[in-house]
Design an enzyme around this catalytic site. Structure first.
Site, PDB file in Angstrom:
ATOM      1  N   GLU A 285       0.817  -1.124  -0.022  1.00  0.00           N
ATOM      2  CA  GLU A 285       0.191   0.240   0.041  1.00  0.00           C
ATOM      3  C   GLU A 285       0.907   1.159  -0.027  1.00  0.00           C
ATOM      4  OE1 GLU A 285      -0.704  -2.586   2.037  1.00  0.00           O
ATOM      5  OE2 GLU A 285      -2.682  -3.288   1.881  1.00  0.00           O
TER       6      GLU A 285
ATOM      7  N   PHE B 252     -11.183  -7.495  14.321  1.00  0.00           N
ATOM      8  CA  PHE B 252     -10.156  -7.901  13.453  1.00  0.00           C
ATOM      9  C   PHE B 252      -9.712  -6.941  12.381  1.00  0.00           C
ATOM     10  CE2 PHE B 252      -8.642 -10.154   9.294  1.00  0.00           C
ATOM     11  CZ  PHE B 252      -7.525 -10.609   9.868  1.00  0.00           C
ATOM     12  N   GLN B 253      -8.461  -6.468  12.355  1.00  0.00           N
ATOM     13  CA  GLN B 253      -8.069  -5.638  11.609  1.00  0.00           C
ATOM     14  C   GLN B 253      -8.320  -3.907  11.825  1.00  0.00           C
ATOM     15  OE1 GLN B 253      -7.879  -6.908   7.356  1.00  0.00           O
ATOM     16  NE2 GLN B 253      -5.706  -7.853   7.885  1.00  0.00           N
TER      17      GLN B 253
ATOM     18  N   LYS C 292     -17.202  -0.795   6.388  1.00  0.00           N
ATOM     19  CA  LYS C 292     -17.648  -1.759   5.699  1.00  0.00           C
ATOM     20  C   LYS C 292     -19.090  -1.717   5.272  1.00  0.00           C
ATOM     21  CE  LYS C 292     -17.501  -6.780   4.530  1.00  0.00           C
ATOM     22  NZ  LYS C 292     -17.284  -8.076   5.103  1.00  0.00           N
TER      23      LYS C 292
ATOM     24  N   MET D 182      23.984   9.156   1.257  1.00  0.00           N
ATOM     25  CA  MET D 182      23.975  10.280   2.133  1.00  0.00           C
ATOM     26  C   MET D 182      24.431  10.137   3.523  1.00  0.00           C
ATOM     27  SD  MET D 182      23.805  13.522   1.634  1.00  0.00           S
ATOM     28  CE  MET D 182      22.753  14.024   0.278  1.00  0.00           C
TER      29      MET D 182
END
Ligand SMILES: Cc1ncc(C[n+]2csc(CCOP(=O)(O)OP(=O)(O)O)c2C)c(N)n1
Ligand SMILES: [Mg+2]
Lengths: 655, 209
Positions: A132, A194-195, A244, A564
């Site tokens: 993502e 969940f999640q 949802k 760097m």
């Protein structure tokens, strides 16, 4: 130099066709939908069809221009199913209405209702990323390359937290983005389901605004607001978290028009036009100045004010310096272009600023990488500061003439008030700057292509890429030395052709952002220029390039180092190189494994050939430049020091 | 040698023909320091913010103040008489520029409609305190007379404690609390200041619609 172009064989996983489960039964009509035949259902269906027809027509119109069709992946060819409109449809309709033709996302449990309807909107192209973070950076790259709002999508919990780095990157660089996430059903929120994670709590301080939507009826308004806020005034990311059940809920709520959206946001009325009195004062300052310098920032690009900037510079013969994100606002081959300022900017540019008696700062925010120590910054200069965000004015430096407004509109108001000054009148001044420039450009430049001992020099590689692409390609940098080399040596001429994570400095940005930039501007060649450290952070997106046929060329500047970091350790930490060395994979094999042709260059004379070979590939390609391992970017302003305290060499070598 | 992409000849028009004398690089030995914004002297400021009554707006304001490194001394939130509009009073410490910056940052929040620094304005400023004071038969009359002197009220009385309700400016409440401390304060709660500008002006009416 070596070439590989074999596509990996696909379909090997399809061998056991007989072992597959039987074909699924034809799709059942959804149980939650009200019966067909009701009058409302018919009205909605008609409205929906009309809207879709409009959208398809628009999409067709958009595509006819640049002919990106050949690089577009095939869409699912499934017409709209007969069903009622749910929250997920609203999301898709809103994207279509907003002209968001590409969506970068990754599915998951709670966002599946949206994926279930996506195919019904063929005008939206969904690009399945591999992480993502890649979706967020891709949306960001798309937005920076086009000036439009970029859109990314993720599921709840880990999908959403993976977006966070990309949202933060967009926030710090004022990039218009709408990030959409799913969340658990409203009744489960706050239950550690969940999640479930408090993602709006997480994104709150790093978005321009965010929403948690639990009711589908609110979605049209929220999404319209999200796009409006993202692109209006000082742009930025807006996050919309949708439960949802809201995605699944049936709704007939109409989309508001822009006027309704504005009316519904009384707390959001950016000031666009500079105050006339301030414009007059600015004109007076410019007329009085003997050594004026324009500082062009990202705001010039955001406001599409490059023509006005050029007009101002030419009318009053004022040289133009640019910030990292202001690159491209003024063509670097223009006689009045000074170049890149700040920590790794050109010495002549910083000298010009330090000796200026007037800075005309346009859409930039006097970031510490630009000013160094504020006390010693531009000690002789009065400052005219134009920015659309009042909070930026007077934040880091005190200014004489503050102007709050859109850079373009301010410049349009200012131009007629500015007295014309012929270049001859500034002759000695411009001649002095030109002399400083010759001196500064000659130092720390390796025109032979070789750094020490014939090792390949990174500045040369970048310069050759700029030349080879006619200074017209979109170049997307990662973070580190590669970023500074690209900013200094590519020679940008076109607005929005330079893309880089400036404010957050996010390693791993280049590849996914280039993906988005290439899809946003299919008419322009796109290069990702990355270090070996940064490329390893998001390298999985190579597969996205292949699957979605996105023709990004990748220039890997491989110094086997976190370059760097190594540079700072050499210069500031007495050569204590802890964790600066990192191994990389066999890049050619890796690229091959993804099905991407790879080319190599380890000496100056291989550089042009490798670039040309990569450009000749119709799809993505990677060039592995094996550059010197210990080259530094000079000059460098050590942190905490001022613009006059540049380190130009180290132990006798102006590397 | 310089890269082609960057090599510009001296601008053709830069040759001084009839040019004014070169304004050479200023040659001061040590140039003056650039002023850093702000006096650096912190003062107490009172900010009034009118915000949209949306879920999370308090969180946004508090989060912003924390992220921007401003210390909130007190924050009072309530509804107004207008639907959809809430009001916050923030007491913060900072120099003038820092507080102005706080106000500007607050304006960046979409839900913030209006912010005013009313520190220098004529205002009515009050807060409410409930103070549970330890008493004995012997000290009770003394406590009650102090409370009356400060226009407080006793709102609960038990054998060995009482609750004082006091309203007034921060300083007035401070003074009462200091006096009562000698008797033993068992519990103290203060609402933080709420403030309203004197006269006919109205911050709520000033909100653009
Ligand atoms: C996500 C992230 N982690 C750490 C850093 C700190 N950092 C800045 S530059 C750099 C080294 C980059 O190395 P590489 O990608 O190889 O580029 P190079 O400097 O060698 O060109 C690091 C670790 C960062 N900017 N971003
Ligand atoms: Mg490296």
């Amino acid at each position: 130099m070596a070439t590989t172009s074999n596509q990996p064989s696909r379909g090997t996983t399809r061998t056991a066709a007989s072992a597959r489960p039987p074909a699924p039964a034809p799709r059942q009509r959804r149980s939650h939908l009200p019966g067909d035949g009701t009058e409302r259902a018919a009205v909605e269906e008609r409205a929906r069809r009309e809207m879709l027809q409009d959208a398809v027509r628009d999409a067709g119109r958009r595509q006819r221009g640049a002919s990106p069709v050949d690089i577009l992946a095939p869409h699912h060819d499934r017409g709209p199913r007969k069903r009622t409109r749910i929250g997920a449809d609203v999301v898709c309709e809103a994207l279509v209405r907003q002209g968001a033709d590409v969506l970068f996302g990754y599915p998951g449990g709670v966002i599946l209702p949206l994926y279930d309807v996506l195919a019904d909107y063929p005008e939206i192209r969904h690009v399945l990323v591999r992480h993502e973070q890649g979706a967020a950076h891709a949306a960001d790259g798309y937005a920076r390359a086009t000036g439009k709002v970029g859109v990314c999508l993720g599921t709840s919990g880990p999908g959403a937290t993976n977006l966070v780095t990309g949202i933060g990157t967009a926030m710090l660089d004022s990039v218009p983005m709408v990030a959409i996430t799913g969340n658990v059903a409203a009744a489960l929120i706050g239950k550690d389901a969940f999640q479930e994670i408090d993602i709006t709590g997480i994104t709150l301080p790093m978005t321009k605004h965010n929403y948690l939507v639990r009711n589908a009826d609110e979605l049209p308004r929220v999404l319209a607001e999200a796009f409006h806020i993202a692109r209006t005034g000082r742009p930025g990311p807006v996050h919309v978290d949708i439960t949802k059940d809201a995605l699944q809920q049936e709704t007939s709520a109409p989309h508001p028009d822009e006027a309704d959206v504005v009316a519904g946001l009384p707390g959001f009325r950016p000031n666009l036009d500079g105050h006339p009195r301030q414009l007059k004062l600015a004109a007076v300052e410019i007329a009085r100045a003997a050594r004026p310098v324009i500082l062009a920032g990202h705001g010039v690009l955001v406001a599409r004010a490059w023509d006005e900037l050029r007009a101002l510079a030419e009318k009053a013969s004022i040289p133009v310096a640019h910030t990292l994100l202001g690159i491209g606002a003024f063509p670097e081959d223009h006689p009045l272009s000074l170049g890149y300022m700040g920590m790794h900017g050109w010495k002549h540019v910083n000298r010009a600023i330090q000796s200026a008696d007037l800075l005309v700062a346009l859409g930039m925010r006097f970031d510490d990488r630009v000013t160094g120590s504020v006390r010693t910054y531009a000690p002789y200069a009065r400052i005219v500061h134009v920015d659309i965000d009042p909070a930026e004015i007077g934040k880091n430096v005190a200014v004489e003439v503050p102007i709050v407004g859109d850079v373009r509109r301010v410049l349009r108001g200012l131009l007629p008030l500015v007295e014309a000054v012929a270049a001859e009148a500034r002759g000695p001044y411009l001649a002095e700057l030109a002399a400083w420039r010759r001196e500064s450009e000659a130092s720390s430049w390796h025109g032979s292509g070789a750094w020490r001992d014939g090792l390949l020099s990174a500045d040369f590689v970048i310069q050759r890429i700029g030349e080879a692409t006619g200074h017209d390609a979109t170049l997307v940098s990662d973070v580190g030395q590669n970023q500074m080399w690209m900013a200094r040596y590519a020679g940008f001429r076109r607005p929005n052709s330079h893309v880089s994570s400036g404010g957050l400095g996010t390693m791993g940005f280049a590849l996914p952002a280039a993906m988005g930039a290439a899809l946003g501007r299919p008419d322009k060649e796109t290069w990702a220029i990355a270090g070996d450290g940064g490329l390893q952070m998001t390298v999985q997106e190579l597969m996205t390039l292949v699957q979605d046929r996105i023709p990004v060329k990748i220039a890997l500047l491989d110094n086997h180092k976190l370059g760097m970091i190594r540079q700072w350790q050499e210069l500031i930490y007495a050569g204590n190189y802890h964790s600066a060395h990192l191994q990389g994979p066999d890049w050619r094999k890796l690229a091959e494994a993804y099905g991407i042709p790879a080319f190599e260059a380890s000496t100056p004379d291989e550089v042009d050939g490798a670039i040309a070979a990569a450009r000749a590939v119709p799809g993505p390609a990677l060039v592995h430049f094996m550059i010197a391992e210990e080259q530094n970017v000079f000059p460098m302003m050590p942190a905490g020091k001022g613009l006059s305290d540049l380190l130009e060499e180290w132990q006798g070598a102006d590397e | 040698m310089s890269p082609d992409a960057l090599a510009h000849a001296t601008p053709a028009h830069a040759t001084p023909a009839h040019a004014t004398p070169a304004h050479a690089t200023p040659a001061h030995a040590t140039p003056p320091d650039r002023a850093v914004p702000g006096s650096g002297v912190p003062h107490r400021h009172v900010l009034v913010a009118v915000v949209r009554d949306r879920p999370g707006v308090l969180n946004r304001v508090a989060s912003l103040m924390r992220a921007r490194n401003f210390n909130i001394e007190s924050l009072a939130v309530s509804h107004t008489d207008r639907a959809e509009m809430s009001r916050m009073t923030l007491v913060v410490h900072g120099d003038d520029v820092a507080v102005e910056q706080a106000a500007k940052q607050l304006y960046r929040l979409i839900d913030v409609l209006k912010v005013q620094d009313v520190t220098a304005d004529p205002t009515v400023e009050h807060e409410l305190a409930l103070i549970k004071v330890r008493i004995s038969e012997r000290t009770r009359p003394e406590v009650v007379s102090i409370v009356e002197m400060y226009k407080g009220r006793v709102v609960d009385l038990a054998a060995d404690s009482l609750i004082v309700e006091a309203t007034g400016t921060e300083a007035e409440v401070d003074a009462l609390v200091a006096l009562l401390r000698g008797f033993g304060i068992k519990e103290l709660v203060r609402t933080g200041a709420v403030v309203m500008s004197r006269g006919a002006g109205s911050i709520e009416e000033a909100v653009k619609r």
